[in-house]
Each structure stands twice: as structure tokens, then as C-alpha cells.
Design an enzyme around this catalytic site. Structure first.
Site, mmCIF file in Angstrom:
data_model
loop_
_atom_site.group_PDB
_atom_site.id
_atom_site.type_symbol
_atom_site.label_atom_id
_atom_site.label_comp_id
_atom_site.label_asym_id
_atom_site.label_seq_id
_atom_site.Cartn_x
_atom_site.Cartn_y
_atom_site.Cartn_z
ATOM 1 N N GLU A 95 0.843 -1.201 0.000
ATOM 2 C CA GLU A 95 0.000 0.000 0.000
ATOM 3 C C GLU A 95 0.877 1.250 0.000
ATOM 4 O O GLU A 95 1.980 1.237 0.540
ATOM 5 C CB GLU A 95 -0.866 0.034 1.273
ATOM 6 C CG GLU A 95 -2.202 -0.668 1.146
ATOM 7 C CD GLU A 95 -3.259 0.198 0.467
ATOM 8 O OE1 GLU A 95 -2.910 1.136 -0.268
ATOM 9 O OE2 GLU A 95 -4.442 -0.087 0.684
ATOM 10 N N ASP A 96 0.338 2.317 -0.572
ATOM 11 C CA ASP A 96 1.045 3.589 -0.501
ATOM 12 C C ASP A 96 0.951 4.172 0.915
ATOM 13 O O ASP A 96 1.952 4.517 1.531
ATOM 14 C CB ASP A 96 0.501 4.589 -1.540
ATOM 15 C CG ASP A 96 -1.040 4.660 -1.565
ATOM 16 O OD1 ASP A 96 -1.712 4.049 -0.703
ATOM 17 O OD2 ASP A 96 -1.570 5.360 -2.448
ATOM 18 N N ASP A 99 -4.381 5.228 6.169
ATOM 19 C CA ASP A 99 -4.930 6.442 6.768
ATOM 20 C C ASP A 99 -5.881 6.003 7.900
ATOM 21 O O ASP A 99 -5.428 5.699 9.000
ATOM 22 C CB ASP A 99 -5.643 7.192 5.631
ATOM 23 C CG ASP A 99 -6.178 8.552 6.009
ATOM 24 O OD1 ASP A 99 -5.767 9.082 7.032
ATOM 25 O OD2 ASP A 99 -7.018 9.096 5.282
ATOM 26 N N PHE A 148 -2.114 16.221 4.032
ATOM 27 C CA PHE A 148 -2.398 15.558 2.762
ATOM 28 C C PHE A 148 -1.109 15.524 1.940
ATOM 29 O O PHE A 148 -0.463 16.541 1.737
ATOM 30 C CB PHE A 148 -3.500 16.296 1.997
ATOM 31 C CG PHE A 148 -3.932 15.569 0.765
ATOM 32 C CD1 PHE A 148 -4.778 14.475 0.851
ATOM 33 C CD2 PHE A 148 -3.463 15.950 -0.490
ATOM 34 C CE1 PHE A 148 -5.161 13.776 -0.285
ATOM 35 C CE2 PHE A 148 -3.846 15.257 -1.626
ATOM 36 C CZ PHE A 148 -4.685 14.168 -1.525
HETATM 37 P P1 5GP Z 1 -7.899 4.488 4.475
HETATM 38 O O1 5GP Z 1 -8.962 3.478 4.160
HETATM 39 O O2 5GP Z 1 -6.736 3.924 5.258
HETATM 40 O O3 5GP Z 1 -8.480 5.698 5.114
HETATM 41 O O4 5GP Z 1 -7.438 5.019 3.069
HETATM 42 C C1 5GP Z 1 -6.253 4.766 2.481
HETATM 43 C C2 5GP Z 1 -6.287 5.428 1.102
HETATM 44 O O5 5GP Z 1 -6.636 6.825 1.213
HETATM 45 C C3 5GP Z 1 -4.909 5.429 0.484
HETATM 46 O O6 5GP Z 1 -4.655 4.237 -0.229
HETATM 47 C C4 5GP Z 1 -4.969 6.658 -0.394
HETATM 48 O O7 5GP Z 1 -5.568 6.337 -1.623
HETATM 49 C C5 5GP Z 1 -5.881 7.620 0.338
HETATM 50 N N1 5GP Z 1 -5.095 8.614 1.121
HETATM 51 C C6 5GP Z 1 -5.011 8.689 2.459
HETATM 52 N N2 5GP Z 1 -4.219 9.709 2.838
HETATM 53 C C7 5GP Z 1 -3.776 10.284 1.698
HETATM 54 C C8 5GP Z 1 -2.884 11.381 1.437
HETATM 55 O O8 5GP Z 1 -2.333 12.050 2.309
HETATM 56 N N3 5GP Z 1 -2.660 11.672 0.119
HETATM 57 C C9 5GP Z 1 -3.242 10.976 -0.900
HETATM 58 N N4 5GP Z 1 -2.950 11.359 -2.141
HETATM 59 N N5 5GP Z 1 -4.085 9.934 -0.676
HETATM 60 C C10 5GP Z 1 -4.331 9.580 0.611
#
Ligand code: 5GP
Length: 190
Positions: A95-96, A99, A148
Site C-alpha cells: 500500500e502507498d 490512513d 495531505f
Molecule cells: P484508508 O482506508 O486507510 O483511510 O485510506 C487509504 C487510502 O486513502 C490510500 O490508499 C490513499 O488512496 C488515500 N489517502 C489517504 N491519505 C492520503 C494522502 O495524504 N494523500 C493521498 N494522495 N491519498 C491519501
């Protein structure tokens, strides 16, 4: 207006390179001859998995999937599935960024349900202050704050994934309303 105050580099290319190499060595040592499958979540993990896989010094396979979100509450489904069968395999989700942890929680369950021998996760970035669900994260590159981020795979409206380092966006309104100014700063050679 100068775009500089709008974006600020948080992890430079040298630190990314060093950390990704460390993670590759860790995975090599942990998995040995178990031949794991990296399942990279498109599109954001693309630069990360490309660098990571070249730093893994044991046999490894690489596959991809893409997710789409639908409905209220951000439910997810698989929009593009892996081509490899995962039954009996040691899966490492790539995963990148994690969050809230909701995406990863669902994805881990989906892959475990396919009979994987084990499921682990590596995320380049761990946005600790935003976590809503407690989900295991076996490997992580960097802990980050509540900003972000863009670059090194992360986008804002489809753009900036190709930046070689990671940037925090301090004012998303400026990015949305005056992208030309920000682009002039982020891509000085254009
Ligand atoms: P989660 O389900 O953990 O809230 O979401 C993870 C996804 O939210 C990541 O794979 C990404 O696509 C998006 N995301 C969360 N934080 C960021 C951020 O700071 N920048 C960007 N570009 N995408 C984010």
C-alpha cells in the site's frame, strides 16, 4: 503568489531510497525461500512497489489489484483483480499509505478468505493520527502526520504521482484553484 508555502517536501529521494532498500532487506530476511507474492494496490503504490521489488533479494512474485469505492460510507470493491491464485501463498499487500485503516481491514479479509497461507502488509506511509480501526501493519516506511501528501505515487485529482519525492500540501484550496502556479514550482524544468 508563490506556490512554495502551499507545498513542502516531507521525504526526499535519498531518504526514500534508503528506507525502501531497508524494507527490501527486511522482507528478504523474513521470507527466505517462501516465495511471497507482493499484491500492490494500484495506482498509488506503483513507484513504491517498483523500487521495493528490486530491493528484495529472494524469489518473489508481483501482482496487482485496484479498488473502487462506492456508496455512502466509502465501501470498497475490487475493480481489477490479481491474475495469480493466492490460495496457499504468502501474500504481502503493498500500500502507498494507511490512513483510517478501513481499506486495509477490508482488503486483508478479502485476501485471507481466498485461502492465503499468510497475509501481511507493507505500507510506505503510516498516517498514525488518522487511524480509526486497529489493523496490523507488519512493515512501514515512515510515520507521517495528518497532512495531505502527494508525490511518489500519491495523487491529487490524478496528478503529481510522478514526483520523485513526497510533499505535504499545506493548502489544498490553492492546489485546486491555481494548479498552474503549483506545477511551476513542483516541475521547475517544464
Ligand atoms: P484508508 O482506508 O486507510 O483511510 O485510506 C487509504 C487510502 O486513502 C490510500 O490508499 C490513499 O488512496 C488515500 N489517502 C489517504 N491519505 C492520503 C494522502 O495524504 N494523500 C493521498 N494522495 N491519498 C491519501
Amino acid at each position: 503568489m508563490n506556490a512554495e508555502p502551499t507545498v513542502s517536501e516531507v521525504v526526499n529521494t535519498t531518504d526514500l531510497e534508503t528506507r525502501v532498500a531497508e524494507l527490501g532487506r527486511e522482507i528478504s530476511a523474513d521470507y527466505g525461500d517462501r516465495r511471497p507474492v507482493l499484491v500492490a494496490v494500484l495506482v498509488g503504490s506503483l513507484p513504491f512497489v517498483a523500487d521495493l521489488v528490486r530491493n528484495i533479494e529472494v524469489e518473489v512474485e508481483t501482482d496487482f489489484l485496484a479498488l473502487s469505492r462506492f456508496g455512502e460510507g466509502g465501501r470498497i470493491r475490487i475493480a481489477l483483480d490479481t491474475s495469480l491464485p493466492l490460495e496457499g501463498r504468502h501474500v504481502i499487500i503493498v500500500e502507498d499509505i494507511v490512513d483510517t485503516g478501513l481499506t486495509l481491514t477490508v482488503l486483508r479479509r478479502m485476501l485471507a478468505d481466498r485461502g492465503a497461507a499468510s497475509v501481511a502488509t507493507i505500507a510506505l506511509l503510516d498516517k498514525v493520527p488518522r487511524r480509526v480501526v486497529d489493523v496490523p501493519l507488519e512493515y512501514r516506511g515512515f510515520e507521517v502526520g495528518d497532512e495531505f501528501l502527494i508525490g511518489y505515487g500519491l495523487d491529487f485529482e490524478g496528478l503529481y504521482r510522478n514526483l520523485p519525492s513526497l510533499w505535504a500540501v499545506l493548502d489544498r484550496d490553492v492546489l485546486a484553484s491555481r494548479p498552474e502556479e503549483v506545477a511551476r514550482y513542483l516541475y521547475p524544468g517544464r
